[in-house]
Structure formats: C-alpha cells, structure tokens
Design a protein around this motif. Sequence first.
Motif, PDB file in Angstrom:
ATOM      1  N   MET A 217       0.968  -1.319   0.119  1.00  0.00           N
ATOM      2  CA  MET A 217      -0.110  -0.125  -0.033  1.00  0.00           C
ATOM      3  C   MET A 217       0.987   1.173   0.021  1.00  0.00           C
ATOM      4  O   MET A 217       0.604   2.033  -0.638  1.00  0.00           O
ATOM      5  CB  MET A 217      -1.014  -0.030   1.336  1.00  0.00           C
ATOM      6  N   GLY A 218       2.219   1.317   0.833  1.00  0.00           N
ATOM      7  CA  GLY A 218       3.032   2.373   0.828  1.00  0.00           C
ATOM      8  C   GLY A 218       3.573   2.681  -0.676  1.00  0.00           C
ATOM      9  O   GLY A 218       3.768   3.875  -1.144  1.00  0.00           O
ATOM     10  N   GLY A 220       1.925   2.571  -3.227  1.00  0.00           N
ATOM     11  CA  GLY A 220       0.992   3.380  -4.077  1.00  0.00           C
ATOM     12  C   GLY A 220       0.218   2.266  -4.923  1.00  0.00           C
ATOM     13  O   GLY A 220      -0.523   2.673  -5.838  1.00  0.00           O
ATOM     14  N   GLU A 261      -2.875  -1.319 -13.755  1.00  0.00           N
ATOM     15  CA  GLU A 261      -2.175  -0.156 -12.904  1.00  0.00           C
ATOM     16  C   GLU A 261      -1.651  -1.035 -11.575  1.00  0.00           C
ATOM     17  O   GLU A 261      -0.876  -0.251 -10.795  1.00  0.00           O
ATOM     18  CB  GLU A 261      -3.095   0.950 -12.402  1.00  0.00           C
ATOM     19  N   ARG A 317      -3.252   2.677   8.151  1.00  0.00           N
ATOM     20  CA  ARG A 317      -2.606   1.395   7.142  1.00  0.00           C
ATOM     21  C   ARG A 317      -1.150   1.226   7.658  1.00  0.00           C
ATOM     22  O   ARG A 317      -0.839  -0.049   7.902  1.00  0.00           O
ATOM     23  CB  ARG A 317      -2.597   1.640   5.747  1.00  0.00           C
ATOM     24  N   SER A 318      -0.212   2.059   8.254  1.00  0.00           N
ATOM     25  CA  SER A 318       1.132   1.730   8.338  1.00  0.00           C
ATOM     26  C   SER A 318       1.059   1.075   9.667  1.00  0.00           C
ATOM     27  O   SER A 318       2.218   0.686  10.086  1.00  0.00           O
ATOM     28  CB  SER A 318       1.908   3.141   8.372  1.00  0.00           C
ATOM     29  N   GLY A 345      -5.195  -4.213   3.542  1.00  0.00           N
ATOM     30  CA  GLY A 345      -4.973  -3.063   2.470  1.00  0.00           C
ATOM     31  C   GLY A 345      -5.720  -1.993   3.199  1.00  0.00           C
ATOM     32  O   GLY A 345      -5.444  -0.797   2.829  1.00  0.00           O
ATOM     33  N   ASP A 346      -6.793  -2.283   4.100  1.00  0.00           N
ATOM     34  CA  ASP A 346      -7.343  -1.151   4.759  1.00  0.00           C
ATOM     35  C   ASP A 346      -6.991  -0.982   6.045  1.00  0.00           C
ATOM     36  O   ASP A 346      -7.627   0.100   6.735  1.00  0.00           O
ATOM     37  CB  ASP A 346      -9.061  -1.613   4.783  1.00  0.00           C
TER      38      ASP A 346
END
Lengths: 429, 429
Positions: A217-218, A220, A261, A317-318, A345-346
């Motif tokens: 997720m970090g 992007g 993507e 998230r982190s 992811g959430d």
Amino acid sequence: MDAYTRDQTYAPPGAPAAVVLARDTAEVVTAMVWASEQRVPVVPRGGGTGLAGGATAVDGCLVLSLAKMTAIREIVPQDHLAVVEPGVITADLDRAAREHGLMYAPDPSSHEISTIGGNLATNAGGLRCVKYGVTRDSALGLEVVLAGGQVVRTGGRTVKGVTGYDLTGLFVGSEGTLGVITSATVRLRPAPAEPPSTVLATFGTLAAAGRAASLIMGAGLRPSLLELIDRATLRAIDEWRGIDLDTGTAAVVLAQTDGPECPAGELLRWCEEAGADFAAASTDETESAALLDIRRLAYPAAERLGNCLVEDVCVPRSRLPEMIERIERAAERHGVRILTVAHAGDGNLHPLFVFERGRAGPPPPVQAAADEVFSAAIELGGTLTGEHGVGVLKRPWLDGELGPDTLAVHRRIKEALDPDGLLNPGKAI
Amino acid sequence: MDAYTRDQTYAPPGAPAAVVLARDTAEVVTAMVWASEQRVPVVPRGGGTGLAGGATAVDGCLVLSLAKMTAIREIVPQDHLAVVEPGVITADLDRAAREHGLMYAPDPSSHEISTIGGNLATNAGGLRCVKYGVTRDSALGLEVVLAGGQVVRTGGRTVKGVTGYDLTGLFVGSEGTLGVITSATVRLRPAPAEPPSTVLATFGTLAAAGRAASLIMGAGLRPSLLELIDRATLRAIDEWRGIDLDTGTAAVVLAQTDGPECPAGELLRWCEEAGADFAAASTDETESAALLDIRRLAYPAAERLGNCLVEDVCVPRSRLPEMIERIERAAERHGVRILTVAHAGDGNLHPLFVFERGRAGPPPPVQAAADEVFSAAIELGGTLTGEHGVGVLKRPWLDGELGPDTLAVHRRIKEALDPDGLLNPGKAI
C-alpha cells in the motif's frame, strides 16, 4: 418467530411482539405508522448476518424484515447504476450487473447471504474495499421510511450532487436507527476485462506478513483485494477442510489485482521484500476462487471452535504490523484464543475471540483481551469498528472513541428524526 | 470590510456588524460563544470563491473568516493523509503532498485561490473528480465548532470506520449551516508515476462532443479528466487570449489519463468514433498545462462579457448530449447568451448565463432560461447542483428538487444542531 430475533452473534435477543415481512414500501409505511401510533419499537432487519447485534430483537418490538423485498427494479447499463429493493442478496446484484459487463463492487464476506439493505444499514465493507471503497461509496440515492411513516428520497442518479445535506451518507451506516431503507440507487462499475491475478504468499512471522501489506500500500499500488490470515485461522480452516498447511507458516497474504495499474509482479516483489517463504501468482479462475474461499471460510471455521466475539478494529494502514503485535500480546496476557484475519490493505483487522459455546456472553478474560485490543486501536489512531457497525455488542466502547460531545451530536440527530426513539432502540449510538 | 461580504457571484450582500479573522480553533470558539450569547448570525467564509452566494454576508452578522488558519499541521506519507487547517489553499496542499510522491486529488478550477475549508463546506468538485471523486471522498475526519461553541471531532485517520453516524459526510457540503470546520484530516493519494497524457479533440457539433464523452465513460474507461467546452466559451477565450480557434469548431473535448488502465489511444479512438474533426494526444507537460489552462480560463473569460449566472446542473452521464441540446434550446428560445463548459465525465454541466453588468440580478429572460435548464435537468434524472452548492442563488429551486418531506428532514437536522438558526442563515437549505 425465533429465527427473526437474532443476527450472527451471541447477543441475547428480546421477545418480539410480532414479525412483519414487508413486500413493498407501502407495507413498511403501514407498519411504521402503526408502530408510531402504538409507540412500539421497531427493529428492521435484512439477512440477519450482522456481526454486532444490530438486528437483535428487543422485548415487545415489531421486527420489520425487508428480506422479501427482493426486486432489482432497474439496471441502467449506460449510466452504470441499478435501483434495488433492500432484500436483494448482495451477490445476486453483482451477478445481474455482470450480465451487462458491470459489477457491484462491495462484497462483504457474507455477500451470498447478506442483503443490500443490511449492507447499507451497516455501511458494510468487504474484500474489494481496498480498491473500490465501502458500501457508502456505491450508494447514490435512497428511499427511506421515517419513524412517523413519511417516505423521503435522498440523493439521485448522478455521480455528483450537493443539493442539501448528504442524507444518503447519514442513513447509510445508521443501523436502522434513523429510518428504514426501502430502495436504493447504487453505482455499478465496469467489470474488469481480464480475470484477476491472485497472489498467495506465506510468511514465517505474522509481523512479516503485516509488513508486506504495508509495503504494497505504501508503494501506491492498488490491489483489488489484500487480505491477511494468521496461523490460528489457517489451522482452524485446515482442520476443517484440509488445505495442506505448512507447519512453518505463521501467516498468509492473499492479494488480487484486476487492472494493469497494479501488476501482479509488483505484488510478488513486495511480498518477497518483506520476507515471504513462498509467493506465487495465478490467473486461473478456479484456482483463484479456491484461494479466496480460504479467506471466506475464516468465520465458519472459527465458529466451529466455539462462540466468537468478532472484533473489527481499523488502524491507519502503516500501523497494521504494530496492531497485529498488540493483538498477539493481548491473547498471551489473557490466555485467550484469538484468530485474526485482516483486510490488510485497509488496516482493518478482525480478531475473533473464541470462547465456550452456550455462554450468554464472553467470559472475563475475553472481555479483558477485547478491551485491550480496542484501547490499542484507539491509541494507534484507529477505530472500534471498520465495517461491522456498533450494534449492541460494541456500545460499551462507544463513548471511549467518540467522546461525550460528539456522541451528543449523534443523539440530537437521532432525536430530530425519531423523537420517540422507536427505531432500533439501544443500537448503534 | 466590504471585501469580506461577497463571494464570486452577483448576490447582493448585507452589511455585517464585524469581521473576525480567526487564527486558531480557540478564536473560532470565542467568536461562536459570543455570537451565540448575543444571538448574532455568523457567516463563515474561506477564500470567497464560491459560485452560489454561500458566503455572502447577511445584515448584522459576524463574518467569520478562516482564511488565516493556513497551517498544514501534518503530512503522514506512509498513511497517505494530511491534517490541515481550513484556510490552506487547495493547490498548496497538493504541492506539499507532491514533495512526498503524493497528491491531493480534489481540484476545483479555483484551486489556486480557494481554501480546503471552503471546498469542504461546499463539497467542491473539480476537474479530477471523474477519476478521484469529490471533496467528500478525500475527507477522513473533521474538527468542527458547533453553534454553541462546542468542539467536536468526526471520523479519524483510517480509510474505513463506522462508529456512529457519518457526521463527516453531514458537515461536508453543509455550507457552514451546521458548524464551522476548523481542521480536517484528508486523504492523499499516490501521485501518478508518469506525466499524464492529454487528449484534445475538436467537433463540428456540440452533440458529437457530448457523444464522445458518453462513449468514453460507457466503455468503462476512467480518464483523470474529461471536459467539454462549447463554441461560445471557446470564442470568449479566443477573443481574450487568442487560441487560434478554427471557425468550424463547435466544441472541444479535453481529456487526460494518468494511468495504464486508461490508454490515451482508447480516448482518441472514441473521440474519432463520435466524429471528431481533429484529435491528438500529448505527453508534453508544458503543452498539457497550456491545454488545461483553456478550461480554467472559461469563467474569467465569461466574466469579461458581463455578469454571469453560473448553473451547475448534473445529469446521469448518458443524458449529457440531451442536456446540452436542452441548454441550446433554452438559449435560443429566450434570446440569452449561454456559454457551456462541462465536467463531461461526471455529467456535470456549467451553463454560464451572461447578462448586463451592474444589474442586481439576472433579467427575466435569463431567469426564464435558467428555470428551463433546471427543469430539464430534473426531468432527465439530474440535480440542480453537482458541486457548487445551493448558497442563496439556488434556493428558489430547492423545493423543486427535494420536495417538502425531504426538505423537512434537512430542517429538523439544522434545528437539532443550530436551534437558534445562527449559522449562515438563509443559505443552503
């Protein structure tokens, strides 16, 4: 009547006075007018698959089931929208949309048995939220019957609109305490052209799995699904269904991508970077479905072990790896069996606290461990409930998250729309 | 004080008693407590760039400007979020985010002069909505000062959360009638890795341009921008700035894509399918910026011609060509000059009705044409305002869209949160 008094929790129901199975909006109006005149509390319900006691009957209430209102009234392919009744099963709407090359994105794990109305009432999340958002993000407009029986319409058929307050957003997630949703205009999305790639990675530690999710997720990337399953859950599934679990596996990360993507190769790369023991991608549809089934089996597998207190904390998230550690510590400290699955992811984790069947509620060590998990979530900047709602089971912690002033605003709104407090009393706020 | 009494409309302001330039939340509280004790109405304002008269002063009011609260308190790159004060200029936040490889997606055309607080109060849209959603979709949490001076917090730092009602959504778009936003936690997104491709296509008829937009969206493509500019607007821009407009051009479609899921070649293909006279793509940043500037010049170019009544209708996307036709018919029938630009990908049109400068309001033919345009939007399943808000200028049409029962729900909520009616009276609802 008993079948209409509970959801999927252990929350003890009251004894309802009657159950109404409404077939259309007019019948909902009739029920609400009657209830309002007689001052009888009303507990609306959909599929009864809630995980917070939101649909649990209260003594003397009218249970108002919307499960018979199952019409998909319209699908408008060119505008990517559908108009549905609240009793439509979530997965049925998705299937109907796919006949037009579209999809209904929200997919709570219960999507084959939960209803759109229930999804809206709880603002349900699910597996695909990480890319497509929660139920609110797919709700364009509603028809709602208020406590007094008035029928109001909110939102509309456009993707944008700011005439008046966001009443659609207010009713979504209000758990039947402000009105009864009798119809919804929902957003459909183009179904991905290619079958998704599914990535499975196994890790020797839970922390490494959490790190993989944070790295993805970090970076992007926007996978269409990013789940984490811990060892305790994997074992429970393995014992039940046999999934050839490696004894060295502490956690599994399951990801899917449905668009260019987010290349599957990138998902693999970050899993390996985080220290995966094994990581592979598949585009085979049968294999993908089998992998997703592992995730969907988590709840039923846990329920085979006893009653479950299902937590639903969500953190930025982190903070996911840290939150996982805090859950493990709470389990150890209180000697409680916790199975954890996460919409990683959430940042949304579901620790399932297992306790002895037949008890009315969780024993003190489970309560204590749950308290600790909730406090940790708040401390890490998170929330009590990411997608299940407050219902009755999470009300004890409500004040701790919202504080008295914000809670007072809720009560003022509730009183403005339901002055006699008839709609789903004792729930949500 | 005069500069603090108006927004960018002709709406005639009242005479305020005083203007407060608040520097922090505590000063907002002081102002609200005083106003509440003295029963003085409060008109909150940000950059004063509104297009509906939402920030227009009323007689005897306290104008409460948040424009001095300009701190970006935090950017948390790993969680893709920022905490900002309401006076931060929208484009400044975007620039700050880009230093971390992130972006703040909402970008109303006014992004260089409008504030986050104003964007939130109106739930502003903009050019990138078609891919990234409206301001609401980037708002995670708020700090709000209520009418009585209480400070409440809504939402949080997580991407999901269903504890209590969606108060964040309720305050966003409420145009300062329910509370004063003093801080916001907003979602940032990964900035696209590659510079965007910009597509420009010219059409001999407005209907063909509308069809191009419908075809692109209907095909499930998700450009990051999809705008339509009609001949009248192009001419006004050409007269002012000189853009070498071809006399055969009736409309331009301007699109951008910032990801591989929407290839520029596909955008070109659908423009050609719809009958474009010319269509080309560019990845040159200077050229792209120059093309976007054409769109951003639309309002100032129109304002050179006189006062403008700016409509903001939004229709289901497939009805865009029909809505364009209805606008043309209204212009002809009433002999009114209308320039139309549209966020075509959202079905959101801005017909600009030009009238003689110096008049207090639009002359009867303009009013009649605007009425007709609004009725057509409703008839096509649309709304009065897609992104500008109701303010004072659109209130006459409010009842026509919402109807008395839904409007009554708004008034009950307003009364619950602002019983003395002090917050931005006469606006929004």
